[in-house]
Design a protein around this motif. Structure first.
Motif, PDB file in Angstrom:
ATOM      1  N   GLU A 103       0.803  -1.220   0.000  1.00 30.10           N
ATOM      2  CA  GLU A 103       0.000   0.000   0.000  1.00 30.10           C
ATOM      3  C   GLU A 103       0.838   1.273   0.000  1.00 30.10           C
ATOM      4  OE1 GLU A 103      -3.912  -1.480   2.507  1.00 30.10           O
ATOM      5  OE2 GLU A 103      -2.052  -1.046   3.592  1.00 30.10           O
ATOM      6  N   ILE A 104       2.129   1.145   0.231  1.00 28.15           N
ATOM      7  CA  ILE A 104       3.006   2.310   0.358  1.00 28.15           C
ATOM      8  C   ILE A 104       3.414   2.808  -1.023  1.00 28.15           C
ATOM      9  CG2 ILE A 104       5.326   2.992   1.121  1.00 28.15           C
ATOM     10  CD1 ILE A 104       4.808   0.867   3.423  1.00 28.15           C
ATOM     11  N   THR A 105       3.388   4.114  -1.184  1.00 29.82           N
ATOM     12  CA  THR A 105       3.793   4.679  -2.469  1.00 29.82           C
ATOM     13  C   THR A 105       5.308   4.585  -2.642  1.00 29.82           C
ATOM     14  OG1 THR A 105       4.141   6.928  -1.658  1.00 29.82           O
ATOM     15  CG2 THR A 105       1.885   6.319  -2.316  1.00 29.82           C
ATOM     16  N   THR A 106       5.724   4.646  -3.886  1.00 27.75           N
ATOM     17  CA  THR A 106       7.161   4.612  -4.168  1.00 27.75           C
ATOM     18  C   THR A 106       7.878   5.788  -3.513  1.00 27.75           C
ATOM     19  OG1 THR A 106       6.765   3.474  -6.262  1.00 27.75           O
ATOM     20  CG2 THR A 106       8.894   4.572  -6.002  1.00 27.75           C
ATOM     21  N   ILE A 110      10.963   5.499  -0.802  1.00 26.44           N
ATOM     22  CA  ILE A 110      12.266   6.130  -1.005  1.00 26.44           C
ATOM     23  C   ILE A 110      12.597   7.059   0.156  1.00 26.44           C
ATOM     24  CG2 ILE A 110      13.513   7.793  -2.442  1.00 26.44           C
ATOM     25  CD1 ILE A 110      12.010   6.586  -4.852  1.00 26.44           C
ATOM     26  N   HIS A 111      11.617   7.868   0.584  1.00 25.65           N
ATOM     27  CA  HIS A 111      11.871   8.823   1.660  1.00 25.65           C
ATOM     28  C   HIS A 111      12.302   8.130   2.951  1.00 25.65           C
ATOM     29  CE1 HIS A 111      11.477  12.205   4.373  1.00 25.65           C
ATOM     30  NE2 HIS A 111      10.549  11.565   5.059  1.00 25.65           N
ATOM     31  N   MET A 113      13.416   4.976   3.420  1.00 29.94           N
ATOM     32  CA  MET A 113      14.651   4.201   3.283  1.00 29.94           C
ATOM     33  C   MET A 113      15.874   5.108   3.197  1.00 29.94           C
ATOM     34  SD  MET A 113      13.909   0.997   3.504  1.00 29.94           S
ATOM     35  CE  MET A 113      15.321   0.140   2.816  1.00 29.94           C
ATOM     36  N   VAL A 114      15.744   6.232   2.512  1.00 23.37           N
ATOM     37  CA  VAL A 114      16.871   7.170   2.432  1.00 23.37           C
ATOM     38  C   VAL A 114      17.166   7.764   3.806  1.00 23.37           C
ATOM     39  CG1 VAL A 114      17.577   9.433   1.551  1.00 23.37           C
ATOM     40  CG2 VAL A 114      16.644   7.725  -0.007  1.00 23.37           C
ATOM     41  N   THR A 115      16.105   8.112   4.553  1.00 23.33           N
ATOM     42  CA  THR A 115      16.301   8.741   5.860  1.00 23.33           C
ATOM     43  C   THR A 115      16.795   7.753   6.908  1.00 23.33           C
ATOM     44  OG1 THR A 115      14.526  10.321   5.372  1.00 23.33           O
ATOM     45  CG2 THR A 115      15.186  10.093   7.674  1.00 23.33           C
ATOM     46  N   ASN A 116      16.240   6.557   6.932  1.00 23.50           N
ATOM     47  CA  ASN A 116      16.532   5.619   8.018  1.00 23.50           C
ATOM     48  C   ASN A 116      17.677   4.663   7.746  1.00 23.50           C
ATOM     49  OD1 ASN A 116      14.401   6.761   9.339  1.00 23.50           O
ATOM     50  ND2 ASN A 116      13.085   4.962   9.309  1.00 23.50           N
ATOM     51  N   ALA A 117      17.986   4.407   6.477  1.00 30.60           N
ATOM     52  CA  ALA A 117      19.008   3.411   6.172  1.00 30.60           C
ATOM     53  C   ALA A 117      20.215   4.002   5.442  1.00 30.60           C
ATOM     54  CB  ALA A 117      18.389   2.274   5.342  1.00 30.60           C
ATOM     55  N   LEU A 118      19.968   4.678   4.329  1.00 33.50           N
ATOM     56  CA  LEU A 118      21.086   5.233   3.567  1.00 33.50           C
ATOM     57  C   LEU A 118      21.782   6.379   4.295  1.00 33.50           C
ATOM     58  CD1 LEU A 118      22.825   5.653   1.027  1.00 33.50           C
ATOM     59  CD2 LEU A 118      20.943   7.012   0.067  1.00 33.50           C
ATOM     60  N   SER A 119      21.026   7.356   4.755  1.00 32.74           N
ATOM     61  CA  SER A 119      21.637   8.566   5.304  1.00 32.74           C
ATOM     62  C   SER A 119      22.450   8.335   6.576  1.00 32.74           C
ATOM     63  CB  SER A 119      20.560   9.631   5.527  1.00 32.74           C
ATOM     64  OG  SER A 119      19.991  10.009   4.291  1.00 32.74           O
ATOM     65  N   PRO A 120      21.972   7.531   7.545  1.00 36.73           N
ATOM     66  CA  PRO A 120      22.824   7.283   8.709  1.00 36.73           C
ATOM     67  C   PRO A 120      24.169   6.653   8.342  1.00 36.73           C
ATOM     68  CG  PRO A 120      20.574   6.615   9.174  1.00 36.73           C
ATOM     69  CD  PRO A 120      20.631   6.925   7.711  1.00 36.73           C
ATOM     70  N   MET A 121      24.153   5.746   7.360  1.00 37.78           N
ATOM     71  CA  MET A 121      25.410   5.116   6.968  1.00 37.78           C
ATOM     72  C   MET A 121      26.296   6.088   6.204  1.00 37.78           C
ATOM     73  SD  MET A 121      25.123   2.352   8.471  1.00 37.78           S
ATOM     74  CE  MET A 121      26.803   1.918   7.992  1.00 37.78           C
ATOM     75  N   ARG A 122      25.684   6.951   5.410  1.00 37.23           N
ATOM     76  CA  ARG A 122      26.470   7.981   4.730  1.00 37.23           C
ATOM     77  C   ARG A 122      27.147   8.882   5.758  1.00 37.23           C
ATOM     78  NH1 ARG A 122      22.746  10.952   1.189  1.00 37.23           N
ATOM     79  NH2 ARG A 122      23.392   9.616  -0.543  1.00 37.23           N
ATOM     80  N   VAL A 123      26.418   9.253   6.794  1.00 34.98           N
ATOM     81  CA  VAL A 123      26.995  10.070   7.867  1.00 34.98           C
ATOM     82  C   VAL A 123      28.174   9.346   8.514  1.00 34.98           C
ATOM     83  CG1 VAL A 123      26.564  10.967  10.186  1.00 34.98           C
ATOM     84  CG2 VAL A 123      24.937  11.429   8.355  1.00 34.98           C
ATOM     85  N   ILE A 124      27.975   8.080   8.834  1.00 32.77           N
ATOM     86  CA  ILE A 124      29.033   7.310   9.498  1.00 32.77           C
ATOM     87  C   ILE A 124      30.266   7.192   8.610  1.00 32.77           C
ATOM     88  CG2 ILE A 124      29.637   4.983  10.285  1.00 32.77           C
ATOM     89  CD1 ILE A 124      26.733   4.841  11.399  1.00 32.77           C
ATOM     90  N   GLU A 125      30.045   6.853   7.342  1.00 30.15           N
ATOM     91  CA  GLU A 125      31.171   6.681   6.424  1.00 30.15           C
ATOM     92  C   GLU A 125      31.939   7.990   6.228  1.00 30.15           C
ATOM     93  OE1 GLU A 125      32.247   3.921   5.070  1.00 30.15           O
ATOM     94  OE2 GLU A 125      30.578   2.516   4.825  1.00 30.15           O
TER      95      GLU A 125
END
Length: 236
Positions: A103-106, A110-111, A113-125
């Motif tokens: 039921e979730i929109t694309t 994206i919003h 997953m980018v906020t909770n998964a990609l961005s924290p790791m980008r910050v760490i790296e």
């Protein structure tokens, strides 16, 4: 900007404008730490209310962790500093958390997953060079990121984003095997914040001492652990 002196330990908290992040900043200040907290946008936040009462030990930085250029700019501004702890607190969920993944929109997917998964790791790296070789790098995960414990379903997008975050941290830890740094995925429990909502069983006030204790005790144990608010291991 003059770097913090090494006579006091220091922490960089990403996502400290309000709620749990702001309360965590206040708790570390009360322990005598130097604190740098990040906020988004240009407005006044609850974190700003702490500035005048902490003898210059609180510095506020503007950074949106979902914007790579913001992260790089912060790294460049603080390049001469070494923090004892980097803790990424920021996160989000979708507008209707009960929606199934179908039921979730694309755009929602994206919003989150980018906020909770990609961005924290980008910050760490990108900010790991600011952390002491024997320091701690931590990120706010969730018990709902546990695949083993998912027996009731619900909050599917949020669960998936935190499970992805946990997996990415496992990969990061594997790439840094043998490092003296402590790595922490923290599941704080369901807390009454803007994200957690009014139905959450735990208040920020009763949660922060437990969270603080877990972070401080983990500093002496290198390697990655996935821990709850009581310092107990959460099943992956």
């Amino acid at each position: 900007m003059v770097p913090f002196g090494r006579e006091k330990p220091s922490i960089l908290i990403v996502g400290a404008s309000r709620g749990l992040g702001c309360a965590l900043a206040e708790a570390f200040l009360a322990k005598g730490w130097n604190v740098t907290g990040t906020v988004r946008g240009g407005g006044h936040t609850p974190l700003h209310d702490l500035v005048d009462t902490n003898d210059g030990r609180l510095v506020i930085e503007r950074m949106d962790m979902t914007v790579a250029e913001d992260v790089d700019a912060l790294r460049n501004r603080r390049a001469n500093e070494r923090f004892d702890i980097l803790f990424v607190n920021a996160g989000t969920t979708n507008e209707h958390p009960g929606d199934t993944i179908a039921e979730i929109t694309t755009d929602e997917f994206i919003h989150v997953m980018v906020t909770n998964a990609l961005s924290p790791m980008r910050v760490i790296e990108r900010l790991e060079t600011l952390v002491a070789d024997d320091g701690l790098i931590g990120v706010m995960s969730s018990g709902q990121g546990s695949i083993a414990n998912n027996e009731r379903g619900g909050r599917e997008l949020y669960r998936g984003s935190k499970a992805a975050l946990n997996q990415f941290m496992r990969s990061y830890a594997a790439r840094h095997a043998g490092s003296r740094r402590a790595l922490l995925l923290l599941a704080p429990g369901w807390i009454r914040t803007d994200l957690g909502g009014d139905d959450a069983p735990y208040t920020v006030e009763e949660s922060i001492p437990l969270i603080l204790d877990v972070i401080l005790k983990k500093r002496s144990r290198p390697g990655l652990e996935y821990l709850d608010r009581d310092g107990m291991t959460v099943p992956w």
